[in-house]
Write an enzyme that holds these catalytic residues in place. Sequence first.
Site, PDB file in Angstrom:
ATOM      1  CE  LYS A 143      -2.385   2.039   4.751  1.00  0.00           C
ATOM      2  NZ  LYS A 143      -1.628   0.841   5.172  1.00  0.00           N
ATOM      3  CB  SER A 150      -0.945   0.027   1.215  1.00  0.00           C
ATOM      4  OG  SER A 150      -0.223   0.297   2.398  1.00  0.00           O
TER       5      SER A 150
END
Length: 231
Positions: free
Chosen positions: A190, A152
């Site tokens: 993230k 991701s």
Amino acid sequence: MLTRKQMELLDFIKTRMDADGVPPSFDEMKDALDLRSKSGIHRLITALEERGFIRRLAHRARALEIVKLPDAMEKPGFSPRVIAGNKPNPAPAPRGAIPIERVHAIELSVMGRIAAGVPIEAISHASHTVAVPGSMISSNADYYALEVKGDSMIEAGINDGDIVIIREQSTAENGDIIVALIEDAEATLKRYRRRGNMIALEAANPAYETRVLPEHLVRIQGKLSGLIRNY
């Protein structure tokens, strides 16, 4: 002319034959010339044979015969005239070159795997250690390492299997890549964005959606400081 190693080997063979009447073994020659393998002795023997200094006799062990000697070995007072070809002179450093210095490394604990994708269970025990260049970390902070699982964050240059170096801290600025602990149960890597009382955890891959969570559900565990990649 002979190379230095060829001259050394011929002199060693002559000395042993004068003393014992038989030539030395390949192992003895290898040790005398400080070579790592007998293949180097084979090459030297072949070179001396091709130049007519020795002869190998077929079907006999240690079957070497000295045919002739260089003038430097036959005439006393002469220094051997050899080609120093076994150890070439080091090339001069180019102008403006930076001297190579020893790199200081520090061992960091790898605290398991971190999800760069769907969050996985938080891991708080060390699985192994990794050597990290000292220039990657600061002496006034604590660090740990995590193995990345998932893709991701691939557009941020973080691939599956990479080792990320994390500086321990509980705060972050918008845009920082952080380790976020969600509801004290799941950890993820993230990009951090604050939106009022909400925290957005952004992926760096359009295949993954941004997660927006109330701030009390997200705890910052550290900020990305560096990355180590194995090929």
